[in-house]
Motif scaffolding. Structure first.
Motif, short mmCIF file in Angstrom:
data_model
loop_
_atom_site.label_atom_id
_atom_site.label_comp_id
_atom_site.label_asym_id
_atom_site.label_seq_id
_atom_site.Cartn_x
_atom_site.Cartn_y
_atom_site.Cartn_z
N GLN A 156 34.36 34.39 39.02
CA GLN A 156 34.32 35.86 38.90
C GLN A 156 33.80 36.48 40.19
O GLN A 156 32.84 35.99 40.80
N CYS A 164 36.02 41.65 47.64
CA CYS A 164 36.18 42.89 46.88
C CYS A 164 36.71 44.02 47.78
O CYS A 164 36.28 44.19 48.93
N VAL A 184 44.91 36.69 38.79
CA VAL A 184 43.85 37.69 38.77
C VAL A 184 43.76 38.25 37.36
O VAL A 184 44.75 38.77 36.83
N GLU A 185 42.59 38.13 36.73
CA GLU A 185 42.35 38.68 35.39
C GLU A 185 41.49 39.93 35.55
O GLU A 185 40.40 39.88 36.12
N ARG A 186 41.99 41.03 35.02
CA ARG A 186 41.29 42.31 35.13
C ARG A 186 41.32 42.97 33.76
O ARG A 186 42.35 43.48 33.32
N GLY A 187 40.19 42.92 33.07
CA GLY A 187 40.17 43.41 31.69
C GLY A 187 41.07 42.54 30.83
O GLY A 187 40.93 41.33 30.79
N GLU A 189 44.31 42.45 31.36
CA GLU A 189 45.52 42.26 32.16
C GLU A 189 45.45 40.93 32.90
O GLU A 189 44.42 40.56 33.48
N LEU A 199 41.74 43.18 45.29
CA LEU A 199 40.73 42.53 44.44
C LEU A 199 39.56 43.49 44.21
O LEU A 199 39.18 44.25 45.10
N GLU A 200 39.01 43.44 42.99
CA GLU A 200 37.94 44.36 42.62
C GLU A 200 36.76 43.59 42.04
O GLU A 200 36.91 42.47 41.52
N GLU A 201 35.61 44.21 42.11
CA GLU A 201 34.41 43.62 41.50
C GLU A 201 34.65 43.42 39.99
O GLU A 201 35.18 44.29 39.32
N ASP A 203 36.69 41.16 38.77
CA ASP A 203 37.92 40.38 38.57
C ASP A 203 37.60 38.90 38.38
O ASP A 203 36.70 38.36 39.02
#
Length: 469
Positions: A156, A164, A184-187, A189, A199-201, A203
């Motif tokens: 993570q 990020c 990439v898992e985001r929520g 999704e 990429l985001e914090e 993820d």
């Protein structure tokens, strides 16, 4: 294929449901009428109430025309006998689940003497996965391909991680370390990312690399890669025994807390180098006295899922240890996964994945086998390893010229000891091991299935063959 499954417990039910989805003819045998009623209500399978080791019951199930017998009852001896009868009565291929540690050293002899196609020990397989995680504690999951030469690591992105806020195409670090971000898992999704994905914090990222390059990559982004020096294990069952044995071989100090005195005495005999504590693993004072606060690894391996989850939550509040939680049921897997309690291990998933990859390998028709299969992200994605036995439409053509199905990524190639993170100009060749990531679960049984229009490239492939001749 015509497949018979003896035993309708957690593993048998999971196999029956998945194999029926993949359009196989499934017959399930179990002594419990309720279990048969439940599986026939939820999956397109035929059910027979009876003993899977009975010749008459197997004949009723159609063993004489079956392609495969899978024996996963609760008794090892029944599983072995079921496979032996099926082999003699129908000549089909056979897979037996054997869990007793007594048989572990004899597993290859049993397999050869009884003519079994596969023998699988879910507890041993789960313990080996846990040991890999304790070797690389920053990863939440580690799956291996090409006999351990390729790893798929999931972790993570936390606050201040240098990845990020950057697009994947702008990360020169990936090329220099020969690493590929494949999921990439985001929520809720799940993305098979291209270079434009930022990429985001928070993820959850899955990367593919060789073990050496994975270590280089994690060090470069400031994540610890050294294996733990000590581990506390709660519960003294089969998985705990296999895990402790492997950790001791790795030079890791092991402490096991088990409340059953007879089990403790047996563990003392089998694991003389481990520290065995006879006590209640849910006792907070006991955990404090035994050094939970300074533990680098913590594994909750009791027989109760709820107890394991609560232990992991308590360890999270008291320690920075790498946490591993064994879960038998997946009823609340989404909720448990959101608790951020480290790595979750489902032994039944490991067993069913191993058997599923064997079933898919049996189906191959043009010379490429499914060697390894992992279901990822709660079954929303799959990672498959194909070994290309003979040339086909996918070989000797640059990847950028092949038209792949959507939601698919060619992640890694193992060629004669060398790991290749492929680019557009790279080609697949006969003898390669190829790792594919896809969100189209159950759709790939042969390497040519990755193509959008396999027949469309057959002519070009045939022309290349004729020119070569």
């Amino acid at each position: 294929m015509n497949i018979i499954i003896a035993g309708c417990g957690k593993v048998g039910r999971a196999l029956a449901e998945q194999l029926s989805i993949e359009k196989h003819d499934i017959t399930v045998i179990d002594l419990r009428p309720g279990a048969i009623q439940q599986i026939t209500n939820t999956a397109d399978v035929r059910g027979i109430v009876g003993n899977g080791a009975s010749y008459d019951i197997q004949m009723d199930a159609g063993v004489d025309t079956a392609d495969l017998m899978i024996a996963v009852t609760n008794a090892d001896e029944v599983n072995l006998l079921s496979c032996l009868i099926a082999k003699k009565a129908g000549g089909c291929q056979t897979i037996a689940r054997v869990r007793n540690p007594i048989y572990q050293h004899e597993i290859h002899h049993i397999k050869d003497e009884l003519g079994l196609s596969m023998v699988i020990n879910p507890e041993w397989a789960a313990a080996m996965e846990m040991a890999r995680l304790l070797r690389f504690p920053s990863a939440i999951d580690i799956d291996t391909f090409a006999n351990g030469r390729i790893e798929l690591l999931r972790f993570q992105l936390e606050e201040k991680n240098p990845l990020c806020g950057k697009k994947i195409k702008d990360l020169s670090l990936l090329s220099s370390c020969e690493v590929l971000i494949c999921i990439v898992e985001r929520g809720h999704e799940v993305l098979i990312p291209d270079g434009e994905v930022s990429l985001e914090e928070g993820d959850m990222i899955s990367v593919v690399a060789s073990p050496l390059n994975a270590s280089r990559f994690f060090r470069a982004i400031g994540i610890e890669t050294n294996q733990v020096r000590n581990t506390m294990i709660i519960g003294g069952g089969k998985i705990s025994f296999y895990l402790a044995k492997r950790l001791l071989e790795m030079g890791i100090h092991v402490k096991i807390v088990e409340k059953d005195r007879a089990a403790c005495e047996m563990l003392c005999e089998l694991l003389p180098k481990a520290m065995i504590i006879n006590g209640d693993g849910t006792d907070r004072e006991l955990l404090a006295e035994e050094g939970l606060a300074t533990a680098e690894g913590f594994a909750a391996l009791t027989n109760m899922d709820e107890e394991n989850v609560m232990l992991a939550l308590y360890a999270k509040s008291m320690s920075k240890a790498k946490k591993i939680t064994k879960v038998n049921r997946n009823t609340y897997d989404t909720i448990i996964g959101s608790l951020n309690i480290g790595s979750l291990i489902y032994p039944k998933h490991i067993t069913s994945e191993t058997i599923l990859q064997y079933v898919r390998a049996m189906q191959n028709s043009i010379g490429s086998n499914v060697e390894t299969l992992y279901r990822l992200v709660d079954g929303n994605a799959e990672a498959l390893e194909f070994v290309i036995r003979t040339g086909s439409e996918v070989t000797d053509t640059p990847l950028q010229e092949l038209e792949f199905k959507p939601n698919l990524l060619v992640c890694a190639i193992h060629r004669k000891g060398r790991i290749i993170i492929p680019k557009g100009q790279d080609c697949l060749k006969e003898g390669d091991s190829v790792v594919i990531i896809t969100t189209e679960c159950g759709a790939f049984k042969d390497i040519r299935d990755i193509l959008k229009h396999p027949a469309a490239v057959t002519g070009a492939y045939q022309m290349r063959v004729e020119q070569a001749q």
